[in-house]
Write a protein that holds these residues in place. Sequence first.
Motif, mmCIF file in Angstrom:
data_model
loop_
_atom_site.group_PDB
_atom_site.id
_atom_site.type_symbol
_atom_site.label_atom_id
_atom_site.label_comp_id
_atom_site.label_asym_id
_atom_site.label_seq_id
_atom_site.Cartn_x
_atom_site.Cartn_y
_atom_site.Cartn_z
ATOM 1 N N LEU A 1 -29.369 -10.351 -14.403
ATOM 2 C CA LEU A 1 -29.489 -10.978 -15.548
ATOM 3 C C LEU A 1 -28.826 -10.350 -16.768
ATOM 4 O O LEU A 1 -29.020 -9.402 -16.937
ATOM 5 N N GLU A 2 -28.231 -11.172 -17.477
ATOM 6 C CA GLU A 2 -27.587 -10.834 -18.863
ATOM 7 C C GLU A 2 -27.629 -11.913 -19.862
ATOM 8 O O GLU A 2 -27.593 -13.149 -19.489
ATOM 9 N N ALA A 3 -27.981 -11.553 -21.157
ATOM 10 C CA ALA A 3 -27.967 -12.555 -22.266
ATOM 11 C C ALA A 3 -26.596 -12.840 -22.767
ATOM 12 O O ALA A 3 -25.789 -12.143 -22.802
ATOM 13 N N ILE A 4 -26.518 -14.132 -22.791
ATOM 14 C CA ILE A 4 -25.156 -14.783 -23.250
ATOM 15 C C ILE A 4 -25.489 -15.009 -25.000
ATOM 16 O O ILE A 4 -24.518 -14.539 -25.682
ATOM 17 N N ASP A 5 -26.498 -15.643 -25.073
ATOM 18 C CA ASP A 5 -26.901 -15.693 -26.685
ATOM 19 C C ASP A 5 -28.478 -15.677 -26.567
ATOM 20 O O ASP A 5 -28.903 -15.057 -25.807
ATOM 21 N N GLU A 6 -29.138 -15.937 -27.754
ATOM 22 C CA GLU A 6 -30.239 -16.147 -27.941
ATOM 23 C C GLU A 6 -31.068 -16.992 -27.206
ATOM 24 O O GLU A 6 -32.479 -16.923 -26.863
ATOM 25 N N LYS A 7 -30.150 -18.047 -26.678
ATOM 26 C CA LYS A 7 -31.079 -19.102 -25.847
ATOM 27 C C LYS A 7 -30.577 -18.990 -24.263
ATOM 28 O O LYS A 7 -31.593 -19.478 -23.417
ATOM 29 N N GLN A 8 -29.586 -18.449 -23.902
ATOM 30 C CA GLN A 8 -28.884 -18.831 -22.798
ATOM 31 C C GLN A 8 -28.726 -17.435 -22.004
ATOM 32 O O GLN A 8 -28.250 -16.251 -22.659
ATOM 33 N N TYR A 9 -29.295 -17.312 -20.735
ATOM 34 C CA TYR A 9 -28.960 -16.285 -19.945
ATOM 35 C C TYR A 9 -27.986 -16.710 -18.584
ATOM 36 O O TYR A 9 -28.077 -17.647 -18.169
ATOM 37 N N LEU A 10 -27.207 -15.595 -18.249
ATOM 38 C CA LEU A 10 -26.283 -15.692 -16.910
ATOM 39 C C LEU A 10 -27.011 -14.922 -15.923
ATOM 40 O O LEU A 10 -27.385 -13.680 -15.741
ATOM 41 N N MET A 11 -27.586 -15.868 -14.853
ATOM 42 C CA MET A 11 -28.223 -15.183 -13.564
ATOM 43 C C MET A 11 -27.041 -15.248 -12.506
ATOM 44 O O MET A 11 -26.243 -16.146 -12.349
ATOM 45 N N THR A 12 -26.899 -13.940 -11.934
ATOM 46 C CA THR A 12 -25.767 -13.975 -10.836
ATOM 47 C C THR A 12 -26.282 -13.341 -9.273
ATOM 48 O O THR A 12 -27.072 -12.301 -9.703
ATOM 49 N N THR A 13 -25.939 -13.892 -8.386
ATOM 50 C CA THR A 13 -26.362 -13.540 -7.066
ATOM 51 C C THR A 13 -25.046 -13.197 -6.479
ATOM 52 O O THR A 13 -24.080 -13.119 -7.148
ATOM 53 N N ASN A 14 -24.959 -12.603 -5.216
ATOM 54 C CA ASN A 14 -23.571 -12.681 -4.540
ATOM 55 C C ASN A 14 -22.982 -13.650 -4.184
ATOM 56 O O ASN A 14 -21.693 -13.585 -3.798
ATOM 57 N N ARG A 15 -23.538 -14.823 -4.291
ATOM 58 C CA ARG A 15 -23.011 -16.133 -4.003
ATOM 59 C C ARG A 15 -22.649 -17.136 -5.253
ATOM 60 O O ARG A 15 -21.859 -18.026 -5.180
ATOM 61 N N LYS A 16 -23.680 -16.945 -6.239
ATOM 62 C CA LYS A 16 -23.196 -18.233 -7.243
ATOM 63 C C LYS A 16 -23.782 -17.644 -8.920
ATOM 64 O O LYS A 16 -24.396 -16.364 -8.660
ATOM 65 N N GLN A 17 -23.291 -18.225 -9.703
ATOM 66 C CA GLN A 17 -23.736 -18.025 -11.057
ATOM 67 C C GLN A 17 -24.567 -19.118 -11.725
ATOM 68 O O GLN A 17 -24.158 -20.261 -11.318
ATOM 69 N N LEU A 18 -25.534 -18.736 -12.603
ATOM 70 C CA LEU A 18 -26.271 -20.010 -13.022
ATOM 71 C C LEU A 18 -26.709 -19.774 -14.492
ATOM 72 O O LEU A 18 -27.176 -18.328 -14.737
ATOM 73 N N HIS A 19 -26.205 -20.650 -15.541
ATOM 74 C CA HIS A 19 -26.612 -20.502 -16.884
ATOM 75 C C HIS A 19 -27.991 -20.869 -16.875
ATOM 76 O O HIS A 19 -28.425 -22.175 -16.458
ATOM 77 N N ILE A 20 -29.005 -20.302 -17.358
ATOM 78 C CA ILE A 20 -30.323 -20.659 -17.652
ATOM 79 C C ILE A 20 -30.938 -20.434 -18.911
ATOM 80 O O ILE A 20 -30.749 -19.378 -19.387
ATOM 81 N N THR A 21 -31.889 -21.236 -19.612
ATOM 82 C CA THR A 21 -32.671 -20.670 -20.819
ATOM 83 C C THR A 21 -34.011 -19.969 -20.194
ATOM 84 O O THR A 21 -34.098 -19.898 -19.061
ATOM 85 N N PHE A 22 -34.293 -19.198 -21.527
ATOM 86 C CA PHE A 22 -35.601 -18.451 -21.047
ATOM 87 C C PHE A 22 -36.804 -19.025 -20.625
ATOM 88 O O PHE A 22 -37.330 -18.638 -19.747
ATOM 89 N N PRO A 23 -37.269 -20.219 -21.100
ATOM 90 C CA PRO A 23 -38.364 -21.019 -20.646
ATOM 91 C C PRO A 23 -38.186 -21.186 -18.977
ATOM 92 O O PRO A 23 -39.239 -20.975 -18.235
ATOM 93 N N LYS A 24 -37.051 -21.840 -18.682
ATOM 94 C CA LYS A 24 -36.722 -22.189 -17.322
ATOM 95 C C LYS A 24 -36.616 -20.975 -16.361
ATOM 96 O O LYS A 24 -37.274 -20.952 -15.371
ATOM 97 N N LEU A 25 -36.046 -19.713 -17.115
ATOM 98 C CA LEU A 25 -36.284 -18.591 -16.432
ATOM 99 C C LEU A 25 -37.743 -18.021 -15.988
ATOM 100 O O LEU A 25 -37.942 -17.685 -14.746
ATOM 101 N N THR A 26 -38.606 -18.209 -16.751
ATOM 102 C CA THR A 26 -39.939 -17.830 -16.620
ATOM 103 C C THR A 26 -40.587 -18.474 -15.848
ATOM 104 O O THR A 26 -41.301 -18.063 -14.983
ATOM 105 N N ASP A 27 -40.294 -19.743 -15.835
ATOM 106 C CA ASP A 27 -40.908 -20.665 -14.826
ATOM 107 C C ASP A 27 -40.560 -20.279 -13.557
ATOM 108 O O ASP A 27 -41.116 -20.349 -12.503
ATOM 109 N N LEU A 28 -38.980 -19.889 -13.245
ATOM 110 C CA LEU A 28 -38.787 -19.636 -11.994
ATOM 111 C C LEU A 28 -39.338 -18.066 -11.511
ATOM 112 O O LEU A 28 -39.621 -18.152 -10.218
#
Length: 404
Positions: free
Chosen positions: A216-243
């Motif tokens: 996980l790394e922060a893109i800005d105050e609202k968006q985070y970049l989630m990276t696995t070995n297969r794909k990348q996903l832009h996600i907000t913090f509320p959705k991230l915590t739900d996950l």
Amino acid sequence: MIQLVYNGEEKRWGTLNAHRTMSWGHNKQPVARAKSDNGPQITLSSYGDRIGPLIGLLTSAHKSHHFSGNKPLFSKLAKEVAKRGGCLVVFTPEDVKESEIEGYCLKEGSDQWIRATFPYPNMIYNKIPSRTEENKRQTIRLLKQIRTRKIPYFNPHFFNKWSMFEILSRDPFLRSFLPATRLFSGPSNLLDMLGNYKRIYLKPTNKSQGKGVFTLEAIDEKQYLMTTNRKQLHITFPKLTDLLLPYTDQLILQQAIRLRTYQDKPYDYRIHMHKLRHRWHMTGIGVRLGKAGSITTHVPQGGSILSIDQLPAPPDEQVVKRIGKKAAMALERAYGPHGECSLDIGEDQDGGLWLFEVNAKPMTFDEPSIQRNIIQALTAIFFEWSGFHDGKGGYDEYHQNDLR
């Protein structure tokens, strides 16, 4: 050397040598005179009135094969043990009876596994291949029985990543090589780690080989970049915590280290350690090269091996050895006897070393020379732990001190 022949109808081994009183196995089962030489045979060393050693390799059952696990490795171990005058028996928790076990040994001079009945082994190598199998009631009951009977065995169990970190961090020397690590407890400490470090790893506490790992790394105050070995996903913090909330206390949050690269690909080190004569030794050091853009270097996740001679600047071997010894000793104090372990160590852009993980049940090394050394080291450990290395044919002071 003493030759034994197996009577399949009676499920008993007998000696072909001139009759004399002999016993084998942990429970010192008497060996009778064989009725004929018609049947599978094994050849064992003789130590006074005892023959052996009998080495047990504990794994789990398989639906369509004899047993689960790495059969090529088991075969190489069986042949190396046989060369030294012992017998390796592969067995599962289901194979254990009241006073004996049913298992598989290699037929002399072939790669064929034959099923037979044996006394309890002189020592046991725990190669249960997964946490799921290890946590089954029958396996737990068997390991307790092994301890009660005081049969030497290693390794006790897989490591939990968070418990492992807590143990390692108590050592002043090791502490300086550990990335900042926290147990995920909710949104608050996730935000703290993201605030303190530009990029973090999230790792399941009870998985290995890079499974389930992402960054996980922060893109800005609202968006985070989630990276696995297969794909990348832009996600907000509320959705991230739900996950992540369903995995509270099941993930570690770890500072991401910018690894050194070879041809723009990150690499780190796999170190195998083994213990002989009270001392930990480095068996070998391998290099694992990740794919370009990969977040792990594990071969099952797409990584590859690299010769350490290809690196422009190899790591300080003496420091690597000391990290390995200190880590093995710390975990052994906490969990009990270990004959082997492996370490994942990374090197940052400035040449600093970082200890990411210690594995209780190392995978096979892809480097043939290292794997040969491991086979030989394990065989020496088997004979030492079984008490047959010194000609006594029983426990020595080493086992009494090391058994917990």
